[in-house]
Design an enzyme around this catalytic site. Sequence first.
Site, PDB file in Angstrom:
ATOM      1  N   ASN A 173      11.025   0.166   3.340  1.00  0.00           N
ATOM      2  CA  ASN A 173       9.976   1.176   3.312  1.00  0.00           C
ATOM      3  C   ASN A 173       8.946   0.997   4.424  1.00  0.00           C
ATOM      4  OD1 ASN A 173       7.883   3.052   1.870  1.00  0.00           O
ATOM      5  ND2 ASN A 173       6.856   1.076   2.015  1.00  0.00           N
ATOM      6  N   ARG A 201       0.822  -1.198   0.000  1.00  0.00           N
ATOM      7  CA  ARG A 201       0.000   0.000   0.000  1.00  0.00           C
ATOM      8  C   ARG A 201       0.864   1.260   0.000  1.00  0.00           C
ATOM      9  NH1 ARG A 201      -2.295  -0.305   6.254  1.00  0.00           N
ATOM     10  NH2 ARG A 201      -0.256  -0.501   7.256  1.00  0.00           N
ATOM     11  N   TYR A 208       8.388  10.040  15.151  1.00  0.00           N
ATOM     12  CA  TYR A 208       8.766   9.723  13.768  1.00  0.00           C
ATOM     13  C   TYR A 208      10.263   9.910  13.557  1.00  0.00           C
ATOM     14  CZ  TYR A 208       8.344   9.919   8.621  1.00  0.00           C
ATOM     15  OH  TYR A 208       8.446   9.703   7.270  1.00  0.00           O
ATOM     16  N   VAL A 243       8.669  -7.415   9.459  1.00  0.00           N
ATOM     17  CA  VAL A 243      10.091  -7.102   9.321  1.00  0.00           C
ATOM     18  C   VAL A 243      10.783  -6.858  10.652  1.00  0.00           C
ATOM     19  CG1 VAL A 243       9.956  -6.259   6.958  1.00  0.00           C
ATOM     20  CG2 VAL A 243       9.476  -4.677   8.846  1.00  0.00           C
ATOM     21  N   LYS A 283      13.275   7.437  12.044  1.00  0.00           N
ATOM     22  CA  LYS A 283      13.939   7.815  10.794  1.00  0.00           C
ATOM     23  C   LYS A 283      15.369   8.298  11.038  1.00  0.00           C
ATOM     24  CE  LYS A 283      10.632   6.845   7.914  1.00  0.00           C
ATOM     25  NZ  LYS A 283      10.772   5.734   6.945  1.00  0.00           N
TER      26      LYS A 283
END
Length: 251
Positions: free
Chosen positions: A90, A15, A156, A64, A160
């Site tokens: 991703n 998606r 976040y 994952v 990242k």
Amino acid sequence: MLLDGKVALVTGGGRGIGAAICRVLARYGAAVAVNYSQSGEKAEEVAAEITAAGGHAHAFQADVRDAEAVQRMVDEVAAHFGRLDGRVNNAIAGKQNGPLSEATPEDYATAFDFGCKAVVNTITAARPIMREQGGGRIVNIVTELWNMAPANWSVYMAGKGAMVGLSRSLACELGPEGITVNMVAPGWMVTEKVDTASEGSRKFAESLPLRRHGSAEEIGNGCVFFLRDLAGYVTGTYMPVTGGRITQVGM
């Protein structure tokens, strides 16, 4: 066909941006392994769409964050396609924005799991295959917010930021094995969740040097660049795909 003969595994490929990356890689000739954790139906749809268009794709399930599940998946991908040339990390899940006062330790743990643990799992599983083949390509999907660090995005950024640090260090460590590690940093890209007709969306697009929203497919284009043979001498690179926004705020 820039990726003709290549096999690429995309995590979270069922998606959003992940699905767009899968479609673009297939368009340029790659056989695509579409990873999913829970969105099996969507991943199968992406694989079927690619196959119907004349490409090669297959859906593979694995969380994952689970090293053993990732190893099984990578072995299945290599057995199914005969090789594994590229990995696109991703997949992401969990809460991403909000003030520190509303964030929980579990929120940060989830962000770190996807930004660090999952990346380590997938690279560790794919590394022996790539090394035996004489090299490979790793592409990590990071974020333009790395350059901007706005308030209320600490969860976040925790994930990242870990991914950025890993990418830079592993580019040096895996380089002698012919494995490159690069980063694509999306801006606010159009996916099925974005209403491009809304006032906020239109104003954002108009604020960019290119005066338009980027499509999710353009993140796929960035991945194609790093996965192809022409980028064989490029590693440790952070590439913003932002319509010029990062140019304006600095790097």
